[in-house]
Design an enzyme around this catalytic site. Structure first.
Site, mmCIF file in Angstrom:
data_model
loop_
_atom_site.group_PDB
_atom_site.id
_atom_site.type_symbol
_atom_site.label_atom_id
_atom_site.label_comp_id
_atom_site.label_asym_id
_atom_site.label_seq_id
_atom_site.Cartn_x
_atom_site.Cartn_y
_atom_site.Cartn_z
ATOM 1 N N LYS A 159 0.835 -1.208 0.000
ATOM 2 C CA LYS A 159 0.000 0.000 0.000
ATOM 3 C C LYS A 159 0.873 1.262 0.000
ATOM 4 C CE LYS A 159 -0.113 -0.823 4.945
ATOM 5 N NZ LYS A 159 -0.846 -1.331 6.098
ATOM 6 N N ARG A 180 -9.511 -1.415 15.440
ATOM 7 C CA ARG A 180 -9.376 -0.629 14.228
ATOM 8 C C ARG A 180 -10.372 -1.255 13.257
ATOM 9 N NH1 ARG A 180 -3.705 0.316 11.005
ATOM 10 N NH2 ARG A 180 -4.263 -1.765 10.250
ATOM 11 N N TYR A 190 15.891 29.580 8.393
ATOM 12 C CA TYR A 190 14.694 30.217 8.947
ATOM 13 C C TYR A 190 14.797 30.337 10.462
ATOM 14 C CZ TYR A 190 11.907 29.929 4.655
ATOM 15 O OH TYR A 190 11.410 30.100 3.390
ATOM 16 N N MET A 245 11.546 23.901 3.026
ATOM 17 C CA MET A 245 10.691 23.081 2.172
ATOM 18 C C MET A 245 11.493 22.291 1.131
ATOM 19 S SD MET A 245 7.509 24.183 -0.289
ATOM 20 C CE MET A 245 6.603 24.999 0.991
HETATM 21 C C1 LIG Z 1 0.070 -2.215 6.681
HETATM 22 C C2 LIG Z 1 -0.464 -3.527 7.118
HETATM 23 C C3 LIG Z 1 0.379 -4.644 7.213
HETATM 24 C C4 LIG Z 1 1.892 -4.530 7.108
HETATM 25 O O1 LIG Z 1 2.381 -4.013 8.339
HETATM 26 P P1 LIG Z 1 3.925 -3.703 8.604
HETATM 27 O O2 LIG Z 1 3.952 -3.281 10.027
HETATM 28 O O3 LIG Z 1 4.299 -2.617 7.673
HETATM 29 O O4 LIG Z 1 4.694 -4.945 8.351
HETATM 30 C C5 LIG Z 1 -0.199 -5.875 7.473
HETATM 31 N N1 LIG Z 1 -1.541 -5.987 7.664
HETATM 32 C C6 LIG Z 1 -2.373 -4.932 7.629
HETATM 33 C C7 LIG Z 1 -3.825 -5.122 7.841
HETATM 34 C C8 LIG Z 1 -1.868 -3.663 7.362
HETATM 35 O O5 LIG Z 1 -2.700 -2.612 7.343
#
Ligand SMILES: *Cc1c(COP(=O)(O)O)cnc(C)c1O
Length: 349
Positions: A39, A132, A249, A297
């Site tokens: 992702k 979650r 800055y 930036m």
């Molecule tokens: C992002 C994610 C992972 C991978 O997790 P990492 O900590 O990056 O290895 C696995 N399962 C779910 C549901 C996730 O959202």
């Protein structure tokens, strides 16, 4: 039209390290298959190149967050499984039915929607304590997944990077208790740090993300996992300043003696966030060049007194080993990767 000049900022990507990390996690997964969370553009590295490499190495299970992310790589799957973690909204149904990817169903509503749409293969997420995404185990007992072509039932660890936290075993046991309660052939629990928790966390399929890309959160992964992403920035200017002069800055740094600076083409818009102000460092060969003053930036200043030979146009490597860079900046290793942004020229080596 003239070709664009090469960017003054590049991200060297070590394809061998990426593949080696996947193989290490695959080994640590024992008899379970090892998938890959890709992702957020492959955690910022560039998802299409990540997928090609992992697929060629034997990875057969990929995970994205959304249907748009699935569409970006659907043509690369070559029969491998691709799961969309966030499930299906009404607005996703048409895309989902036409996609080789499958949803991970997270709510009774999503399950009902997929069933009524005549959807095929699917996965499901059960919440075992993170609160979650995911079905309640009671939803499953109540039949929420009945009639679906469920392949993998997964859950997600909240504290895998704390190996001694008793919540890990509780989540493992809660998922194990669901074996045989659905049509799913496979159970899946472990993310990267979860893979290191031991054989009883691997179930049938593991889902590492971070550690594929060089993240190390637990001692057990420090040996096998190698850095994959190496930012490098070009020197735009070299300048000398005198005692009492300030840098950047809000003048947060004041020179106490004559010193020389290189101004580099990288800044917080490139994910090099202000936590690196006065704490980050770059490297010219073996010579460390500490960040001086605030990150802007698009620019940073580094002290180059130790490297008199640095000139305009030279390239400096930004110190970006993830555990150390997280420590220096106060950012998480995840943020360090996913924030990298679009201005890097990505170069696989
Ligand atoms: C992002 C994610 C992972 C991978 O997790 P990492 O900590 O990056 O290895 C696995 N399962 C779910 C549901 C996730 O959202």
């Amino acid at each position: 039209m003239a070709e664009s000049p090469p960017a003054p900022l590049r991200l060297k990507l070590d394809g061998e390290a990426l593949a080696g990390n996947w193989r290490a996690l695959d080994r640590l997964s024992g008899t379970a298959a090892c998938g890959a969370a890709i992702k957020a553009d492959g955690y910022g590295l560039g998802v299409r190149d990540v997928v090609r490499r992992l697929r060629d190495d034997g990875c057969r299970d990929f995970f994205v967050a959304t249907w748009e992310e699935a569409a970006d790589i659907a043509d690369l799957m070559d029969g491998a499984a691709l799961t969309v973690f966030h499930g299906v909204r009404e607005a996703d149904i048409a895309a989902a039915l036409g996609s080789p990817a499958r949803p991970c169903l997270n709510t009774p509503e999503q399950a009902k929607r997929w069933h009524e749409a005549g959807g095929g293969a699917c996965d499901a997420m059960v919440d075992t304590g993170m609160n979650r995404l995911g079905l309640d185990p009671a939803d499953i007992a109540g039949g929420a997944l009945e009639g679906l072509a469920l392949e993998t039932l997964m859950s997600h660890l909240a504290c895998a990077d704390e190996p001694d936290n008793p919540a890990n075993a509780a989540q493992r046991d809660a998922l194990a208790a669901l074996r045989g309660r659905t049509r799913a052939d496979r159970l899946s629990l472990a993310n990267s740090a979860g893979v290191a928790l031991g054989a009883d966390y691997a179930f049938d399929l593991t889902r590492p993300g971070l550690s594929l890309y060089g993240g190390v959160q637990v001692e057990a992964l420090a040996g096998p996992i190698r850095q994959v992403a190496f930012p490098e920035a070009a020197v735009i200017q070299r300048r000398a300043i005198g005692p009492g002069e300030t840098v950047g800055y809000n003048a947060t740094f004041t020179a106490t003696a004559p010193m020389e600076l290189a101004i580099l083409n990288i800044g917080y818009a490139d994910g090099y966030l202000r936590g690196f102000s006065g704490t980050g460092s770059a490297r010219f060969g073996e010579v460390a060049c500490p960040v001086v003053g605030r990150v802007s930036m698009d620019l940073i200043a580094v002290s180059v007194d130790a490297a008199p030979e640095i000139r305009e146009g030279d390239w400096l490597a930004i110190d970006y080993a993830l555990p150390a860079a997280a420590e220096a900046s106060g950012l998480s290793q995840y943020e360090l990767l996913t924030g990298l942004g679009r201005r890097y020229q990505r170069q696989w080596i």
